[in-house]
Scaffold this active site. Sequence first.
Site, PDB file in Angstrom:
ATOM      1  N   CYS A 145      39.371  20.746  62.072  1.00 12.55           N
ATOM      2  CA  CYS A 145      37.959  21.019  61.762  1.00 12.55           C
ATOM      3  C   CYS A 145      37.645  20.647  60.312  1.00 12.55           C
ATOM      4  O   CYS A 145      38.180  21.249  59.366  1.00 12.55           O
ATOM      5  CB  CYS A 145      37.652  22.495  62.020  1.00 12.55           C
ATOM      6  SG  CYS A 145      36.035  23.022  61.428  1.00 12.55           S
ATOM      7  N   CYS A 148      35.684  23.430  58.366  1.00 11.01           N
ATOM      8  CA  CYS A 148      36.606  24.530  58.069  1.00 11.01           C
ATOM      9  C   CYS A 148      37.389  24.250  56.790  1.00 11.01           C
ATOM     10  O   CYS A 148      37.581  25.139  55.947  1.00 11.01           O
ATOM     11  CB  CYS A 148      37.572  24.748  59.229  1.00 11.01           C
ATOM     12  SG  CYS A 148      36.775  25.131  60.804  1.00 11.01           S
TER      13      CYS A 148
END
Length: 224
Positions: A145, A148
């Site tokens: 991600c 993230c």
Amino acid sequence: MAAATFPPPPTTSTAIAKCLSNTKKTRILQLEKMLALNNTRACTGIATTRATTQTKSAAVRTVFSKSRNSSLSCQLRSARSSVRSLQASSTKRVTSVASTVSELAADAVVDNGNVEMIESPEQFYDALKRAGDKMVVLDISTKTCGPCKFVYPHFVTMSKEQEDVVFLKIFGDYSLETRSLMKEWGIRSVPQFHFYSKGEKIESHGGANPDNLKAKVAEVKARC
């Protein structure tokens, strides 16, 4: 005066023999002409047949040569295609290995601050128990991600600045156990942040905006 003498007239058998002799010669001449003509025709036919045979042989050789060349060309194209496939496959493998090494190297130098990495359900529930009366903030991410990875350094900074808050992080794709937690929590997008107080979930927050996350942490902390 002596009387003139004349040869005796030919007899019938002599005339017939002479006639037959002439006829035989004529027939022989005709046969010789026919034989010569036949020989000429035969030679011409043989020459024509030989030429035709040579032409057909040349055509067959040409077709065979083309067929053989076509087959060799197909084999060569197939071999080249196989080589290209192997090269592409090797390139992908090298790229994949390089990416994995890069990720591992990046993980090795990441500063996690006071963030505890969670790798199993047991570890998670134990961390909640150990937190006592402190608020717990759990960062739910995945290894691939991008957002993230962007917000995580800010999460680490908060863990260093706020020692009265417990900061945890879990990768949902780390193992089958962490995947089961993701399913249990109904996680459909990351990053997600869950807030806990005395072992109970009290709030959640989504998104990678650092300012919004800091504001949310301050808001929930003020209620605890």
